[in-house]
Design a protein around this motif. Structure first.
Motif, PDB file in Angstrom:
ATOM      1  N   THR A 141      34.497  18.843  29.052  1.00  0.00           N
ATOM      2  CA  THR A 141      35.312  19.120  27.874  1.00  0.00           C
ATOM      3  C   THR A 141      34.560  19.821  26.755  1.00  0.00           C
ATOM      4  O   THR A 141      35.159  20.207  25.770  1.00  0.00           O
ATOM      5  CB  THR A 141      35.896  17.815  27.308  1.00  0.00           C
ATOM      6  OG1 THR A 141      34.822  16.940  26.960  1.00  0.00           O
ATOM      7  CG2 THR A 141      36.802  17.138  28.328  1.00  0.00           C
ATOM      8  N   GLU A 142      33.258  19.985  26.891  1.00  0.00           N
ATOM      9  CA  GLU A 142      32.455  20.620  25.844  1.00  0.00           C
ATOM     10  C   GLU A 142      31.962  21.982  26.305  1.00  0.00           C
ATOM     11  O   GLU A 142      31.521  22.137  27.440  1.00  0.00           O
ATOM     12  CB  GLU A 142      31.250  19.749  25.486  1.00  0.00           C
ATOM     13  CG  GLU A 142      31.619  18.401  24.921  1.00  0.00           C
ATOM     14  CD  GLU A 142      32.238  18.493  23.545  1.00  0.00           C
ATOM     15  OE1 GLU A 142      31.862  19.391  22.773  1.00  0.00           O
ATOM     16  OE2 GLU A 142      33.102  17.650  23.239  1.00  0.00           O
ATOM     17  N   LYS A 143      32.031  22.953  25.406  1.00  0.00           N
ATOM     18  CA  LYS A 143      31.489  24.280  25.677  1.00  0.00           C
ATOM     19  C   LYS A 143      30.257  24.477  24.807  1.00  0.00           C
ATOM     20  O   LYS A 143      30.219  24.051  23.658  1.00  0.00           O
ATOM     21  CB  LYS A 143      32.506  25.372  25.325  1.00  0.00           C
ATOM     22  CG  LYS A 143      33.650  25.449  26.272  1.00  0.00           C
ATOM     23  CD  LYS A 143      34.538  26.628  25.924  1.00  0.00           C
ATOM     24  CE  LYS A 143      35.674  26.720  26.901  1.00  0.00           C
ATOM     25  NZ  LYS A 143      36.509  27.907  26.660  1.00  0.00           N
ATOM     26  N   LEU A 144      29.266  25.147  25.370  1.00  0.00           N
ATOM     27  CA  LEU A 144      28.061  25.489  24.626  1.00  0.00           C
ATOM     28  C   LEU A 144      27.917  26.998  24.596  1.00  0.00           C
ATOM     29  O   LEU A 144      28.172  27.661  25.599  1.00  0.00           O
ATOM     30  CB  LEU A 144      26.824  24.892  25.301  1.00  0.00           C
ATOM     31  CG  LEU A 144      26.794  23.382  25.451  1.00  0.00           C
ATOM     32  CD1 LEU A 144      25.549  22.959  26.225  1.00  0.00           C
ATOM     33  CD2 LEU A 144      26.811  22.707  24.094  1.00  0.00           C
ATOM     34  N   GLN A 145      27.499  27.522  23.476  1.00  0.00           N
ATOM     35  CA  GLN A 145      27.243  28.948  23.369  1.00  0.00           C
ATOM     36  C   GLN A 145      25.742  29.159  23.411  1.00  0.00           C
ATOM     37  O   GLN A 145      24.985  28.493  22.713  1.00  0.00           O
ATOM     38  CB  GLN A 145      27.804  29.499  22.066  1.00  0.00           C
ATOM     39  CG  GLN A 145      27.628  30.981  21.935  1.00  0.00           C
ATOM     40  CD  GLN A 145      28.317  31.532  20.698  1.00  0.00           C
ATOM     41  OE1 GLN A 145      29.100  30.859  20.054  1.00  0.00           O
ATOM     42  NE2 GLN A 145      27.997  32.746  20.353  1.00  0.00           N
ATOM     43  N   LEU A 146      25.315  30.103  24.242  1.00  0.00           N
ATOM     44  CA  LEU A 146      23.901  30.384  24.410  1.00  0.00           C
ATOM     45  C   LEU A 146      23.705  31.887  24.392  1.00  0.00           C
ATOM     46  O   LEU A 146      24.330  32.603  25.170  1.00  0.00           O
ATOM     47  CB  LEU A 146      23.420  29.799  25.754  1.00  0.00           C
ATOM     48  CG  LEU A 146      21.984  30.040  26.149  1.00  0.00           C
ATOM     49  CD1 LEU A 146      21.045  29.327  25.183  1.00  0.00           C
ATOM     50  CD2 LEU A 146      21.760  29.547  27.559  1.00  0.00           C
ATOM     51  N   MET A 147      22.864  32.357  23.507  1.00  0.00           N
ATOM     52  CA  MET A 147      22.582  33.783  23.409  1.00  0.00           C
ATOM     53  C   MET A 147      21.334  34.092  24.230  1.00  0.00           C
ATOM     54  O   MET A 147      20.308  33.430  24.087  1.00  0.00           O
ATOM     55  CB  MET A 147      22.354  34.183  21.947  1.00  0.00           C
ATOM     56  CG  MET A 147      23.543  33.874  21.041  1.00  0.00           C
ATOM     57  SD  MET A 147      25.010  34.820  21.442  1.00  0.00           S
ATOM     58  CE  MET A 147      24.489  36.448  20.971  1.00  0.00           C
ATOM     59  N   LEU A 148      21.431  35.075  25.125  1.00  0.00           N
ATOM     60  CA  LEU A 148      20.315  35.488  25.963  1.00  0.00           C
ATOM     61  C   LEU A 148      20.131  36.993  25.873  1.00  0.00           C
ATOM     62  O   LEU A 148      21.115  37.720  25.672  1.00  0.00           O
ATOM     63  CB  LEU A 148      20.588  35.122  27.432  1.00  0.00           C
ATOM     64  CG  LEU A 148      20.836  33.651  27.744  1.00  0.00           C
ATOM     65  CD1 LEU A 148      21.295  33.489  29.180  1.00  0.00           C
ATOM     66  CD2 LEU A 148      19.598  32.832  27.479  1.00  0.00           C
TER      67      LEU A 148
END
Length: 71
Positions: free
Chosen positions: A9-16
């Motif tokens: 249920t949780e989304k994480l944003q990750l910049m690569l």
């Protein structure tokens, strides 16, 4: 219930950057994982179970890179 995975249920944003993304995708294909998300979850699991023996208190966000900047 046993055997039924918990709903995600949780989304994480990750910049690569491009090199970091390529390293993850290469690892994914070498290990035959079905999706990029599955690869990320497996890499996180591996990282959480590894004994690193390093302290992180003095490090900045920019210090945490997947591949070396000059690679």
């Amino acid at each position: 219930m046993a055997g039924i995975p918990a709903k995600r249920t949780e989304k994480l944003q990750l910049m690569l950057d491009d090199d970091e993304l390529a390293a993850i995708d290469d690892w994914r294909f070498e290990n035959r994982l079905p999706t990029r998300a599955a690869a990320m979850r497996e890499l996180i699991r591996l990282g959480l179970t590894a004994h690193v023996g390093e302290t992180y208190a003095e490090r900045r966000t920019a210090d945490f890179r997947i591949v070396a900047p000059d690679a």
